[in-house]
Design a protein around this motif. Structure first.
Motif, mmCIF file in Angstrom:
data_model
loop_
_atom_site.group_PDB
_atom_site.id
_atom_site.type_symbol
_atom_site.label_atom_id
_atom_site.label_comp_id
_atom_site.label_asym_id
_atom_site.label_seq_id
_atom_site.Cartn_x
_atom_site.Cartn_y
_atom_site.Cartn_z
ATOM 1 N N GLY A 170 9.628 26.169 0.191
ATOM 2 C CA GLY A 170 9.272 24.785 0.280
ATOM 3 C C GLY A 170 8.434 24.310 -0.631
ATOM 4 N N VAL A 171 7.842 23.064 -1.369
ATOM 5 C CA VAL A 171 6.758 22.625 -2.295
ATOM 6 C C VAL A 171 6.303 21.568 -2.089
ATOM 7 N N ILE A 172 5.077 21.543 -1.680
ATOM 8 C CA ILE A 172 4.570 20.227 -1.224
ATOM 9 C C ILE A 172 3.515 19.960 -2.426
ATOM 10 N N PRO A 173 3.780 18.058 -3.346
ATOM 11 C CA PRO A 173 3.559 17.820 -4.432
ATOM 12 C C PRO A 173 1.629 16.906 -3.828
ATOM 13 N N ILE A 174 0.840 17.366 -4.520
ATOM 14 C CA ILE A 174 -0.434 16.524 -3.826
ATOM 15 C C ILE A 174 -0.769 16.177 -5.664
ATOM 16 N N VAL A 175 -0.154 14.642 -5.505
ATOM 17 C CA VAL A 175 -0.279 13.711 -6.811
ATOM 18 C C VAL A 175 -1.072 13.134 -6.880
ATOM 19 N N GLY A 176 -2.245 12.287 -7.773
ATOM 20 C CA GLY A 176 -3.166 11.599 -7.613
ATOM 21 C C GLY A 176 -4.524 11.288 -9.540
ATOM 22 N N ILE A 177 -4.446 10.522 -10.005
ATOM 23 C CA ILE A 177 -5.671 10.579 -11.082
ATOM 24 C C ILE A 177 -6.534 11.947 -11.033
ATOM 25 N N GLY A 178 -7.373 11.864 -12.296
ATOM 26 C CA GLY A 178 -8.470 12.540 -12.490
ATOM 27 C C GLY A 178 -9.169 12.130 -11.537
ATOM 28 N N GLY A 179 -10.527 13.807 -10.862
ATOM 29 C CA GLY A 179 -11.221 13.109 -9.723
ATOM 30 C C GLY A 179 -11.214 12.569 -8.875
ATOM 31 N N ASN A 298 2.973 12.195 -12.004
ATOM 32 C CA ASN A 298 4.303 12.436 -10.724
ATOM 33 C C ASN A 298 5.513 12.363 -11.391
ATOM 34 N N SER A 299 5.822 12.896 -12.794
ATOM 35 C CA SER A 299 6.944 13.420 -13.008
ATOM 36 C C SER A 299 6.907 14.628 -12.948
ATOM 37 N N ILE A 300 6.334 15.422 -12.920
ATOM 38 C CA ILE A 300 5.407 16.974 -12.260
ATOM 39 C C ILE A 300 5.538 17.273 -11.517
ATOM 40 N N ALA A 301 4.993 16.584 -10.417
ATOM 41 C CA ALA A 301 5.533 16.186 -8.950
ATOM 42 C C ALA A 301 6.747 16.316 -8.453
ATOM 43 N N SER A 302 7.480 15.110 -8.548
ATOM 44 C CA SER A 302 8.812 15.348 -8.846
ATOM 45 C C SER A 302 9.524 16.445 -8.641
ATOM 46 N N MET A 303 9.464 16.926 -9.964
ATOM 47 C CA MET A 303 9.797 18.054 -9.985
ATOM 48 C C MET A 303 10.270 19.905 -9.973
ATOM 49 N N ILE A 304 8.924 19.642 -8.670
ATOM 50 C CA ILE A 304 8.454 20.789 -8.052
ATOM 51 C C ILE A 304 8.038 20.465 -7.260
ATOM 52 N N GLY A 305 8.349 19.582 -6.751
ATOM 53 C CA GLY A 305 8.309 19.312 -5.030
ATOM 54 C C GLY A 305 9.715 19.499 -4.543
ATOM 55 N N THR A 306 9.572 19.822 -3.571
ATOM 56 C CA THR A 306 11.255 19.843 -2.218
ATOM 57 C C THR A 306 10.910 19.618 -0.761
ATOM 58 N N PHE A 307 9.438 18.720 -1.199
ATOM 59 C CA PHE A 307 8.731 17.481 -0.170
ATOM 60 C C PHE A 307 8.579 16.544 -0.141
ATOM 61 N N PRO A 308 8.894 15.607 -0.090
ATOM 62 C CA PRO A 308 7.977 14.110 -0.972
ATOM 63 C C PRO A 308 6.308 14.727 -1.148
ATOM 64 N N SER A 309 6.432 13.403 -2.276
ATOM 65 C CA SER A 309 4.966 14.236 -2.923
ATOM 66 C C SER A 309 4.211 13.092 -2.123
ATOM 67 N N TYR A 310 3.152 14.435 -2.319
ATOM 68 C CA TYR A 310 2.199 13.474 -1.393
ATOM 69 C C TYR A 310 0.705 12.612 -2.143
ATOM 70 N N VAL A 311 0.975 11.354 -2.222
ATOM 71 C CA VAL A 311 0.040 10.682 -3.314
ATOM 72 C C VAL A 311 -1.556 10.463 -2.670
ATOM 73 N N LEU A 312 -2.339 10.951 -2.738
ATOM 74 C CA LEU A 312 -3.379 10.459 -2.412
ATOM 75 C C LEU A 312 -4.356 9.736 -2.946
ATOM 76 N N GLU A 313 -4.942 9.239 -1.857
ATOM 77 C CA GLU A 313 -5.740 7.726 -1.653
ATOM 78 C C GLU A 313 -7.441 7.454 -2.473
ATOM 79 N N GLY A 314 -7.540 6.808 -2.299
ATOM 80 C CA GLY A 314 -8.453 6.425 -2.594
ATOM 81 C C GLY A 314 -9.320 6.445 -1.380
ATOM 82 N N LEU A 315 -10.565 6.906 -1.377
ATOM 83 C CA LEU A 315 -11.833 6.809 0.138
ATOM 84 C C LEU A 315 -11.873 5.654 0.118
ATOM 85 N N SER A 316 -12.383 5.641 1.853
ATOM 86 C CA SER A 316 -12.388 4.682 1.829
ATOM 87 C C SER A 316 -13.929 3.649 2.037
#
Length: 832
Positions: A170-179, A298-316
């Protein structure tokens, strides 16, 4: 310095673009015909030298101050050269070409040598990407704020059964902008004590640089070993001497029957073959082994992931403030400075939830208690502040540097729009087309499709957000920090005029006006090389005819002229002087009644928008724009005749909406289109057949709405069965059947049917539409009943579609012969 890197990148891209033109067959043939072949070759050689000098400057870290001025001059020369080449395409005189090439090329090379850059010249390599430092797995969880929920969600995925069976890795991608904190989140999970109970082996590998399989294997083996022991160090030195086959054996032995957690941090590689090679090497592990991969793409995340990508959101906002206080004050010190904390609340809003931006700004104010300094930070763009190598600007710039040159160039022009601007694809596509940034290599692919590919790639790299795709039309925003990066990249070339603008540099080539009070004629550059004028904001337009006359006479190389929300009764005949013009936007010019016949001389014009020209009465007779690709009419209430004799052989997209007096469409245009939208034009009748009815059409988007008399869709739709991707049918009360050709539309991705109450059946064979991803049916009671999930008779034909949205069935419709759902009185509003 970062801005020096930006300048080099921009000049390199422009030089590369010009070289592409100069080596083309068309330029070679035409330059020979005009007797300037030698001059063009000389200029081409000069541009090659420029590229080489820029590459050398990238490698050479000690840059002299004079290089900045040299780069500035090169930018001006390259921009002027683009103007000349554009004029050459319009068959300008030989004298211009000779002067542009001969008088500057020796100075360019000589100055480059003077600045110590002429060592080894090579034009076959891109800029050296300055990757981030190697990451490591250690972290103090107490230092992390606001990621507890994200950690728990990732851990849930780690213990969740694999969607393709427990034997799969299983591969779980974590994806989001730099920083945004992808690596930090991965560290939190990696160091959670529950992981030690869940996995026998934990490994942390930072990919970051090139995706070298041999290096990655060594890193995995080393991480799996006890790196604190002296034997492990000797072992590491030993494996560096092994060949790839020996390394594979060591890796398999190390992982054999082990349930492991492997973090692959900062993945940039998008080569699927390399990824599969690596994954194959990791087979043989125990059931339940998992990989966490972090990436910005996101394209790399889709390529490697066997689980749905975990799209990291910003902090509150609250978490951002807590993090800011942690970096701006010593522990407990903030209680002494409540006034500074209040300003800090305003400062963190500009960070838009990005932890690295919060840390950057907080750190810049550490041990500084002068109120003026805090106010300066609050009111400054983040890019104007001092940046260290681990701050937000280098982090996002890394994503920018990693993009191919065509995307970097396109990205720059987001800076011409304000923050939080909702972009539509036609707006940004028109700008890119007008700037010559989108070209079809083989002449077969439409520019709109190429632009869509560019936008998709920017989206996959996490530069875009709030993306809504409705087929041919879609919208999105640019993240605030990404927008600031665009401003920083483009600041010498692009400017946004508002009430605070005091002057415009001679170097500016593109400007947008966002406040009406900023239209002081003294502000505007006298440079003849201005390419773009935009009015992107509603109710901000040009109201001075003299200003327009000045622009037309001064900026003869304009490529994009957006006069939205202006108040002209007509355009001046002098508009024909803008012979380089690609895009003319006259949207929401509610006073304009006619277009001058001289507009027909704009033979380079590719986009003409007349949206919201409510008083427009007619178009020039015999309108012939040989390059026109996109034409838009919306809310043109007084337009009765579309076009008489027309010559629009290149037209690809036609948009007609809410033109209540318009009665017909020219058949010759319909036969060429790729996209057609006709909406709320109740007097128009769609032609049943077109000339050359057996001709294969290229149409990929069709949206028809509010046709009160239409009972069946026109037969010519069948001629586009191979290419149609989006079909939207809305508010056609008399429509009673769909065409049988629907089931052979093998490219169809979206089908939307709404408010067609007489429609009761689907053609048999809908299950053959394997490309169909989205189906919506609403406002057709009988059809909705037949398509109900699991229970409807049509459900087996449509159950394979990924996104199905079926409206609720209403009361029973009358059977055939019992009469229509509508009486004549019901149809009167449509038939008037």
């Amino acid at each position: 310095m970062v801005n020096m890197d930006m300048a080099k990148s921009f000049v390199f891209d422009v030089a590369n673009s010009l070289l592409g033109k100069l080596v083309s067959y068309a330029y070679e043939e035409t330059s020979r015909a005009y007797g300037v072949y030698e001059d063009f070759q000389g200029f081409r050689d000069t541009l090659s030298i420029v590229q080489g000098l820029l590459l050398d400057s990238e490698v050479k870290k000690e840059l002299k101050h004079g290089l900045r001025e040299w780069l500035r001059q090169i930018r001006i020369i390259c921009s002027d050269a683009e103007n000349v080449f554009d004029g050459f395409e319009l068959q300008h005189k030989k004298k211009q070409i000779v002067e542009a090439s001969g008088s500057t090329r020796m100075k360019v090379a000589a100055d480059g040598i003077r600045f110590g850059l002429a060592t080894t010249i090579s034009v076959d390599h891109g800029f050296v990407l300055q990757r981030s430092e190697m990451t490591f797995s250690h972290i103090d969880a107490l230092d992390v704020i606001g990621r507890d929920n994200d950690r728990e969600e990732i851990i849930k995925l780690l213990v969740k059964p694999h969607p393709h069976g427990d034997k799969s890795l299983g591969v779980i991608p974590i994806v989001g902008i730099g920083g945004l904190g992808k690596t930090t989140l991965a560290k939190l999970v990696f160091n959670d004590k529950r992981m030690d109970d869940l996995f026998q082996l934990k490994m942390w590998v930072c990919i970051s640089d090139d995706f070298d399989i041999r290096k990655i294997i060594i890193k995995i083996i080393t991480s799996a070993s006890d790196s604190n022991s002296t034997t492990a160090l000797a072992y590491h030195e030993n494996i560096n001497n092994l060949d790839i086959e020996q390394l594979q054996c060591r890796l398999r032995h190390k992982l054999s029957n082990q349930k492991f957690l492997l973090v692959l941090d900062d993945i940039w590689n998008d080569d699927r073959a390399n990824w599969i090679k690596l994954k194959d090497l990791l087979k043989g592990c125990a059931i339940g082994s998992r990989i966490i991969g972090t990436t910005r793409n996101n394209s790399i995340a889709s390529m490697i992931g066997t689980f749905p990508s975990y799209v990291l959101e910003g902090l509150s906002l609250d978490n951002c403030l807590s993090l800011f206080v942690k970096w701006a004050f010593k522990e407990g010190e903030e209680e002494k400075y409540p006034n500074l904390v209040e300003i800090g609340k305003e400062i963190v809003t500009k960070c838009k939830g990005v932890p690295l931006a919060v840390r950057t700004l907080g750190s810049s104010l550490f041990l500084k208690f002068d109120l003026k300094k805090w106010i300066f930070v609050r009111d400054s763009e983040i890019w104007n502040l001092k940046q260290n190598k681990d701050d937000i600007l280098p982090a996002l710039k890394l994503s920018y540097d990693q993009m191919p040159s065509h995307l970097r160039h396109c990205f720059t022009y987001f800076s011409l729009y304000p923050k939080d601007f909702v972009f539509t694809n036609d707006q940004i596509t028109q700008l890119w087309v007008g700037m010559g940034l989108i070209k079809s290599q083989d002449g077969n692919q439409s520019l709109e499709n190429i632009a869509k590919d560019f936008i998709d790639e920017l989206h996959s790299r996490s530069f875009l957000q709030d993306f809504e795709d409705n087929g041919h039309f879609y919208s999105f925003k640019v993240h605030d920090l990404v927008h600031d990066l665009a401003l920083y990249v483009a600041k010498d070339e692009c400017v946004v005029l508002d009430s605070h603008t005091r002057n415009i540099s001679q170097q500016v080539r593109h400007f947008s006006i966002v406040e009406s009070g900023s239209l002081d004629s003294a502000l505007f550059s006298k440079s003849k090389s201005v390419r773009t004028i935009l009015f992107p904001m509603e109710e901000v337009g040009l109201h001075s005819e003299s200003m327009l006359d000045t622009w037309v006479s001064r900026y003869k190389y304009l490529w994009v002229l957006d006069l939205s929300d202006s108040t002209f009764g007509t355009l001046p005949n002098s508009i024909a002087k803008l012979e380089h013009l690609r895009v003319l936007n006259l949207s929401d010019n509610y006073k304009i009644k006619r277009l001058p016949h001289s507009i027909c001389k704009l033979q380079n014009l590719q986009v003409l928008s007349l949206i919201g020209c409510t008083n427009l009465e007619n178009l020039p007779k015999g309108l012939g724009l040989s390059s026109l690709q996109t034409l838009s009419f919306e809310y043109c209430d007084n337009l009765e005749v579309f076009l008489g004799e027309v010559q629009l052989a290149s037209l690809e997209a036609l948009i007609i909406r809410c033109c209540v007096k318009l009665t017909s469409l020219p058949l010759c245009i319909l036969s060429q289109l790729e996209a057609l939208l006709v909406k709320d034009c109740m007097k128009i009748s769609l032609p049943e057949n077109l000339q050359n009815t057996k001709k294969r059409r290229r149409m990929n988007f069709l949206h028809v709405q509010n046709f009160p008399r239409l009972q069946t869709l026109p037969e010519w739709i069948e001629e586009a069965a191979e290419t149609l991707q989006t079909l939207i049918i809305t508010n056609i009360p008399m429509l009673w059947k769909l065409p049988e050709c629907l089931t052979i539309m093998t490219s169809l991705k979206m089908l939307h049917i709404a408010d067609c109450p007489r429609l009761g059946n689907l053609p048999s064979g809908m299950q053959r539409l394997t490309a169909l991803e989205a189906l919506t049916i609403d406002g057709s009671p009988k059809l909705c009943r037949k398509c109900q999930p699991h229970s409807g008779e049509y459900w087996p034909m449509i159950s394979h579609i990924k996104h199905v949205n079926i409206g609720e069935p209403e009361e029973e419709e009358p059977q055939e012969g019992e009469g229509s759902l509508f009486s004549n009185d019901d149809l009167l509003p449509y038939l008037r």
